[in-house]
Structure formats: structure tokens, C-alpha cells
Motif scaffolding. Sequence first.
Motif, PDB file in Angstrom:
ATOM      1  N   MET A 123       0.824  -1.186   0.000  1.00 58.38           N
ATOM      2  CA  MET A 123       0.000   0.000   0.000  1.00 58.38           C
ATOM      3  C   MET A 123       0.877   1.261   0.000  1.00 58.38           C
ATOM      4  N   ARG A 124       1.899   1.260   0.851  1.00 61.20           N
ATOM      5  CA  ARG A 124       2.753   2.457   0.929  1.00 61.20           C
ATOM      6  C   ARG A 124       3.417   2.753  -0.410  1.00 61.20           C
ATOM      7  N   VAL A 125       3.872   1.717  -1.079  1.00 62.09           N
ATOM      8  CA  VAL A 125       4.533   1.908  -2.369  1.00 62.09           C
ATOM      9  C   VAL A 125       3.545   2.473  -3.383  1.00 62.09           C
ATOM     10  N   ALA A 126       2.333   1.938  -3.390  1.00 64.38           N
ATOM     11  CA  ALA A 126       1.317   2.416  -4.340  1.00 64.38           C
ATOM     12  C   ALA A 126       0.971   3.883  -4.078  1.00 64.38           C
ATOM     13  N   VAL A 127       0.802   4.258  -2.816  1.00 65.32           N
ATOM     14  CA  VAL A 127       0.475   5.652  -2.492  1.00 65.32           C
ATOM     15  C   VAL A 127       1.665   6.558  -2.777  1.00 65.32           C
ATOM     16  N   ALA A 128       2.863   6.095  -2.481  1.00 63.79           N
ATOM     17  CA  ALA A 128       4.054   6.898  -2.773  1.00 63.79           C
ATOM     18  C   ALA A 128       4.201   7.121  -4.277  1.00 63.79           C
ATOM     19  N   VAL A 180      -7.351  -3.305  -2.273  1.00 66.64           N
ATOM     20  CA  VAL A 180      -8.173  -4.520  -2.279  1.00 66.64           C
ATOM     21  C   VAL A 180      -7.355  -5.710  -1.789  1.00 66.64           C
ATOM     22  N   LEU A 181      -6.118  -5.823  -2.269  1.00 69.77           N
ATOM     23  CA  LEU A 181      -5.276  -6.939  -1.853  1.00 69.77           C
ATOM     24  C   LEU A 181      -4.917  -6.866  -0.370  1.00 69.77           C
ATOM     25  N   ALA A 182      -4.750  -5.673   0.157  1.00 73.33           N
ATOM     26  CA  ALA A 182      -4.439  -5.526   1.588  1.00 73.33           C
ATOM     27  C   ALA A 182      -5.657  -5.848   2.444  1.00 73.33           C
ATOM     28  N   TRP A 183      -6.844  -5.610   1.900  1.00 74.85           N
ATOM     29  CA  TRP A 183      -8.060  -5.854   2.663  1.00 74.85           C
ATOM     30  C   TRP A 183      -8.432  -7.326   2.669  1.00 74.85           C
ATOM     31  N   ARG A 184      -8.572  -7.915   1.508  1.00 73.51           N
ATOM     32  CA  ARG A 184      -9.137  -9.259   1.419  1.00 73.51           C
ATOM     33  C   ARG A 184      -8.214 -10.326   1.996  1.00 73.51           C
ATOM     34  N   PRO A 185      -7.065 -10.587   1.395  1.00 69.99           N
ATOM     35  CA  PRO A 185      -6.226 -11.656   1.941  1.00 69.99           C
ATOM     36  C   PRO A 185      -5.553 -11.265   3.257  1.00 69.99           C
ATOM     37  N   GLY A 186      -5.244  -9.983   3.397  1.00 66.74           N
ATOM     38  CA  GLY A 186      -4.524  -9.547   4.587  1.00 66.74           C
ATOM     39  C   GLY A 186      -5.410  -9.283   5.779  1.00 66.74           C
ATOM     40  N   GLY A 187      -6.719  -9.249   5.580  1.00 68.41           N
ATOM     41  CA  GLY A 187      -7.639  -9.021   6.692  1.00 68.41           C
ATOM     42  C   GLY A 187      -7.629  -7.591   7.202  1.00 68.41           C
ATOM     43  N   ILE A 195      -9.898   1.093   0.607  1.00 68.70           N
ATOM     44  CA  ILE A 195     -10.498   0.871  -0.706  1.00 68.70           C
ATOM     45  C   ILE A 195     -11.334   2.086  -1.093  1.00 68.70           C
ATOM     46  N   ALA A 196     -12.050   2.640  -0.126  1.00 66.52           N
ATOM     47  CA  ALA A 196     -12.851   3.844  -0.386  1.00 66.52           C
ATOM     48  C   ALA A 196     -11.942   5.021  -0.746  1.00 66.52           C
TER      49      ALA A 196
END
Length: 126
Positions: free
Chosen positions: A1-6, A51-58, A64-65
Motif C-alpha cells: 500500500m505504501r509503495v502504491a500511495v508513494a 483490495v489486496l491488503a483488505w481481502r487476503p490480509g484481513g 479501498i474507499a
Amino acid sequence: MRVAVALQTLTIFLQAVSAGVLLSSSHGELLHGVGARVMYGASMLYVLAAVLAWRPGGGSPRPIAYASGFLVLASAQVVLGIAHVPSVHVPLGVLMFGLSVLVLARQNTGAADGRVLSGGSGPERS
């Protein structure tokens, strides 16, 4: 997530730089157009990472919003840029950069997922 936001934050910043080049050079339009595609891709990557951080990572679904909101703003930016409406396009770009920096800062401090890094007055970090 951090990489994507950065990456998203960096591409939005580079769009501001290319907008300056657009105002002062004939090559700026190409640079700004390519940058728009890269920025849009970075926004889609942010949605995917959320989405990937939410679903598999719990994790929390809240990112996502946020990511979807950025994708909507990026879509509006593209439409406004193509329509040559700088009176809305430029302020929206500034807003997007500010929001992206805010999300990045929150992620780096742990505030985005409920963790607090204040000197001991919050939940313990694991």
C-alpha cells in the motif's frame, strides 16, 4: 500500500512539474499527456493494492474507499484536461496532491490503520 500511495503521490507531483513545462515549452503537452496516463495507472494500482491488503490480509476496507475516491478524482482530472478546463483542472490537481500526501503521511505514521505513534498514549504496536 505504501509503495502504491508513494508512486501515486510522486506521479501527481510530476504532473505539476510537467504542467509548468506545458506552459513554457512546446514539448510540455506530450510530457503532460504521458504523465497523465502514468498517474492514472498509479491510481489504479492504489485501488488494487487496497483490495489486496483488505481481502487476503484481513485489513480494513476503508483504504479501498480512499483509493476509489482517488480514481474518481483522477478520472475527473483526465476529462477536465482533455476538455481544456484549467480553472477546475489545476485546483483539482492541487487537491489531489494534498490528499495523496496526507494519505502517505498517515500510512507512514500508522494512523491509517488505527495505530498511533504518539509517545505511549495510544494502543501498543505489535
